[in-house]
Design a protein around this motif. Structure first.
Motif, PDB file in Angstrom:
ATOM      1  N   SER A 151      94.959 161.274 -16.954  1.00 53.96           N
ATOM      2  CA  SER A 151      94.336 159.956 -17.015  1.00 53.96           C
ATOM      3  C   SER A 151      93.231 159.871 -15.963  1.00 53.96           C
ATOM      4  O   SER A 151      93.161 160.682 -15.037  1.00 53.96           O
ATOM      5  CB  SER A 151      95.375 158.852 -16.785  1.00 53.96           C
ATOM      6  OG  SER A 151      95.973 158.996 -15.517  1.00 53.96           O
ATOM      7  N   GLU A 152      92.388 158.864 -16.116  1.00 52.46           N
ATOM      8  CA  GLU A 152      91.344 158.641 -15.121  1.00 52.46           C
ATOM      9  C   GLU A 152      92.002 158.243 -13.812  1.00 52.46           C
ATOM     10  O   GLU A 152      93.016 157.554 -13.791  1.00 52.46           O
ATOM     11  CB  GLU A 152      90.403 157.530 -15.584  1.00 52.46           C
ATOM     12  CG  GLU A 152      89.554 157.925 -16.761  1.00 52.46           C
ATOM     13  CD  GLU A 152      88.573 156.823 -17.168  1.00 52.46           C
ATOM     14  OE1 GLU A 152      88.469 155.799 -16.464  1.00 52.46           O
ATOM     15  OE2 GLU A 152      87.925 156.998 -18.201  1.00 52.46           O
ATOM     16  N   CYS A 153      91.406 158.676 -12.695  1.00 51.30           N
ATOM     17  CA  CYS A 153      91.966 158.338 -11.391  1.00 51.30           C
ATOM     18  C   CYS A 153      90.894 157.745 -10.478  1.00 51.30           C
ATOM     19  O   CYS A 153      90.926 156.563 -10.185  1.00 51.30           O
ATOM     20  CB  CYS A 153      92.598 159.569 -10.753  1.00 51.30           C
ATOM     21  SG  CYS A 153      93.470 159.202  -9.222  1.00 51.30           S
ATOM     22  N   PHE A 154      89.958 158.584 -10.046  1.00 52.91           N
ATOM     23  CA  PHE A 154      88.887 158.130  -9.164  1.00 52.91           C
ATOM     24  C   PHE A 154      87.547 158.398  -9.845  1.00 52.91           C
ATOM     25  O   PHE A 154      87.141 159.556  -9.963  1.00 52.91           O
ATOM     26  CB  PHE A 154      88.937 158.857  -7.818  1.00 52.91           C
ATOM     27  CG  PHE A 154      90.218 158.655  -7.068  1.00 52.91           C
ATOM     28  CD1 PHE A 154      90.652 157.389  -6.704  1.00 52.91           C
ATOM     29  CD2 PHE A 154      91.003 159.747  -6.714  1.00 52.91           C
ATOM     30  CE1 PHE A 154      91.836 157.205  -6.004  1.00 52.91           C
ATOM     31  CE2 PHE A 154      92.187 159.581  -6.012  1.00 52.91           C
ATOM     32  CZ  PHE A 154      92.602 158.309  -5.662  1.00 52.91           C
ATOM     33  N   PRO A 155      86.848 157.340 -10.268  1.00 54.69           N
ATOM     34  CA  PRO A 155      85.557 157.555 -10.929  1.00 54.69           C
ATOM     35  C   PRO A 155      84.514 158.094  -9.941  1.00 54.69           C
ATOM     36  O   PRO A 155      84.608 157.898  -8.727  1.00 54.69           O
ATOM     37  CB  PRO A 155      85.182 156.165 -11.439  1.00 54.69           C
ATOM     38  CG  PRO A 155      86.014 155.206 -10.686  1.00 54.69           C
ATOM     39  CD  PRO A 155      87.221 155.945 -10.190  1.00 54.69           C
ATOM     40  N   GLU A 156      83.536 158.768 -10.492  1.00 57.34           N
ATOM     41  CA  GLU A 156      82.482 159.412  -9.710  1.00 57.34           C
ATOM     42  C   GLU A 156      81.800 158.457  -8.729  1.00 57.34           C
ATOM     43  O   GLU A 156      81.474 158.833  -7.601  1.00 57.34           O
ATOM     44  CB  GLU A 156      81.455 159.989 -10.693  1.00 57.34           C
ATOM     45  CG  GLU A 156      80.519 160.991 -10.138  1.00 57.34           C
ATOM     46  CD  GLU A 156      79.683 161.634 -11.227  1.00 57.34           C
ATOM     47  OE1 GLU A 156      78.517 161.927 -10.924  1.00 57.34           O
ATOM     48  OE2 GLU A 156      80.167 161.839 -12.353  1.00 57.34           O
ATOM     49  N   GLU A 157      81.613 157.204  -9.144  1.00 54.46           N
ATOM     50  CA  GLU A 157      80.884 156.250  -8.291  1.00 54.46           C
ATOM     51  C   GLU A 157      81.630 155.869  -7.014  1.00 54.46           C
ATOM     52  O   GLU A 157      81.051 155.290  -6.096  1.00 54.46           O
ATOM     53  CB  GLU A 157      80.455 155.005  -9.066  1.00 54.46           C
ATOM     54  CG  GLU A 157      81.529 154.316  -9.850  1.00 54.46           C
ATOM     55  CD  GLU A 157      81.721 154.868 -11.267  1.00 54.46           C
ATOM     56  OE1 GLU A 157      82.567 154.313 -11.973  1.00 54.46           O
ATOM     57  OE2 GLU A 157      81.075 155.852 -11.665  1.00 54.46           O
ATOM     58  N   LEU A 158      82.912 156.205  -6.900  1.00 49.70           N
ATOM     59  CA  LEU A 158      83.645 155.940  -5.664  1.00 49.70           C
ATOM     60  C   LEU A 158      83.226 156.879  -4.523  1.00 49.70           C
ATOM     61  O   LEU A 158      83.384 156.549  -3.360  1.00 49.70           O
ATOM     62  CB  LEU A 158      85.147 156.088  -5.871  1.00 49.70           C
ATOM     63  CG  LEU A 158      85.862 154.991  -6.636  1.00 49.70           C
ATOM     64  CD1 LEU A 158      87.342 155.330  -6.764  1.00 49.70           C
ATOM     65  CD2 LEU A 158      85.691 153.650  -5.947  1.00 49.70           C
ATOM     66  N   PHE A 159      82.709 158.039  -4.873  1.00 48.83           N
ATOM     67  CA  PHE A 159      82.378 159.045  -3.874  1.00 48.83           C
ATOM     68  C   PHE A 159      80.992 158.778  -3.290  1.00 48.83           C
ATOM     69  O   PHE A 159      80.071 158.390  -4.001  1.00 48.83           O
ATOM     70  CB  PHE A 159      82.475 160.444  -4.480  1.00 48.83           C
ATOM     71  CG  PHE A 159      83.875 160.770  -4.918  1.00 48.83           C
ATOM     72  CD1 PHE A 159      84.807 161.222  -4.003  1.00 48.83           C
ATOM     73  CD2 PHE A 159      84.273 160.585  -6.232  1.00 48.83           C
ATOM     74  CE1 PHE A 159      86.112 161.497  -4.392  1.00 48.83           C
ATOM     75  CE2 PHE A 159      85.572 160.855  -6.637  1.00 48.83           C
ATOM     76  CZ  PHE A 159      86.488 161.314  -5.710  1.00 48.83           C
ATOM     77  N   PRO A 160      80.822 158.986  -1.976  1.00 49.65           N
ATOM     78  CA  PRO A 160      79.577 158.612  -1.304  1.00 49.65           C
ATOM     79  C   PRO A 160      78.367 159.480  -1.639  1.00 49.65           C
ATOM     80  O   PRO A 160      77.252 159.112  -1.310  1.00 49.65           O
ATOM     81  CB  PRO A 160      79.922 158.740   0.181  1.00 49.65           C
ATOM     82  CG  PRO A 160      81.081 159.656   0.237  1.00 49.65           C
ATOM     83  CD  PRO A 160      81.823 159.477  -1.058  1.00 49.65           C
ATOM     84  N   SER A 161      78.550 160.596  -2.291  1.00 49.67           N
ATOM     85  CA  SER A 161      77.393 161.421  -2.659  1.00 49.67           C
ATOM     86  C   SER A 161      77.446 161.727  -4.146  1.00 49.67           C
ATOM     87  O   SER A 161      78.457 161.546  -4.806  1.00 49.67           O
ATOM     88  CB  SER A 161      77.386 162.721  -1.856  1.00 49.67           C
ATOM     89  OG  SER A 161      78.379 163.607  -2.344  1.00 49.67           O
ATOM     90  N   ASP A 162      76.338 162.192  -4.658  1.00 48.04           N
ATOM     91  CA  ASP A 162      76.254 162.548  -6.075  1.00 48.04           C
ATOM     92  C   ASP A 162      76.875 163.910  -6.366  1.00 48.04           C
ATOM     93  O   ASP A 162      76.901 164.349  -7.503  1.00 48.04           O
ATOM     94  CB  ASP A 162      74.790 162.566  -6.532  1.00 48.04           C
ATOM     95  CG  ASP A 162      74.168 161.187  -6.512  1.00 48.04           C
ATOM     96  OD1 ASP A 162      74.920 160.205  -6.577  1.00 48.04           O
ATOM     97  OD2 ASP A 162      72.930 161.108  -6.423  1.00 48.04           O
ATOM     98  N   GLU A 163      77.391 164.560  -5.347  1.00 47.93           N
ATOM     99  CA  GLU A 163      77.890 165.926  -5.494  1.00 47.93           C
ATOM    100  C   GLU A 163      79.344 166.006  -5.929  1.00 47.93           C
ATOM    101  O   GLU A 163      79.862 167.093  -6.119  1.00 47.93           O
ATOM    102  CB  GLU A 163      77.715 166.675  -4.170  1.00 47.93           C
ATOM    103  CG  GLU A 163      76.268 166.784  -3.754  1.00 47.93           C
ATOM    104  CD  GLU A 163      76.117 167.393  -2.373  1.00 47.93           C
ATOM    105  OE1 GLU A 163      77.075 168.018  -1.883  1.00 47.93           O
ATOM    106  OE2 GLU A 163      75.041 167.233  -1.795  1.00 47.93           O
TER     107      GLU A 163
END
Length: 177
Positions: A151-163
């Motif tokens: 299942s989804e857990c932590f979407p990409e936008e939660l992380f401080p960088s685009d990496e």
């Protein structure tokens, strides 16, 4: 004799020809775990993280050693609000040991630990591009005759960088022991 197990010291050797042992880590193992990660494509954490895991979470972490050298490990913990879950933070295997099933053996050692006696589920987060870890956890579920729910857990936008990609939750269980 297929294998020898010493439950008191939490050290196991799987077969007479197998030179890999599984142990509870000590703080001295932390730097070797960090070096293994730095020589791989795994997510980098500070050396402090590995030493701290060895000190405070040794009961739910495993190091695999060959000739007293760390060749694999898992860092894991049991979340206080879910005593029936062991959460796998990171699993690493030295390049010399890849393709030998070591990661699966480390996970099996983990769930057999006395500290995991009440554990019925194994959980981890995995990025969509990490096919090796996805295969490991799905195979673990299959080998234990249980489900692997993704299942989804932590979407990409939660992380401080685009990496950093999103993290998917892999929940495996219930695990029968």
């Amino acid at each position: 004799m297929k294998g020898a197990f010493n439950i008191n010291s939490q050290t196991a050797t799987l077969s007479p020809l197998d030179t890999v042992t599984f142990e509870k880590p000590t703080v001295e193992d932390g730097s070797e775990m960090w070096e293994l990660v730095n020589n791989s494509s795994l997510d980098q954490n500070s050396a402090y993280k590995y030493i701290m895991m060895c000190e405070h979470f040794a009961e739910t972490c495993v190091v695999a050693k060959e000739d007293n050298k760390v060749v694999g490990f898992v860092t894991a913990f049991i979340p206080p609000e879910r005593q029936d879950v062991v959460f796998v933070w990171q699993i690493g295997v030295d390049a010399s040991q890849r393709g030998k099933g070591l990661a699966s053996r480390i996970l099996n050692e983990l769930i057999q630990r006395e500290s995991c006696r009440d554990v019925r589920f194994l959980q981890a987060t995995v990025t969509p591009s990490n096919k090796a870890s996805q295969s490991l956890f799905k195979g673990f579920a299959r080998n234990h005759g249980t489900k692997c729910e993704v299942s989804e857990c932590f979407p990409e936008e939660l992380f401080p960088s685009d990496e950093h990609e999103e993290e998917l939750s892999f929940l495996i269980g219930p695990i029968e022991k």
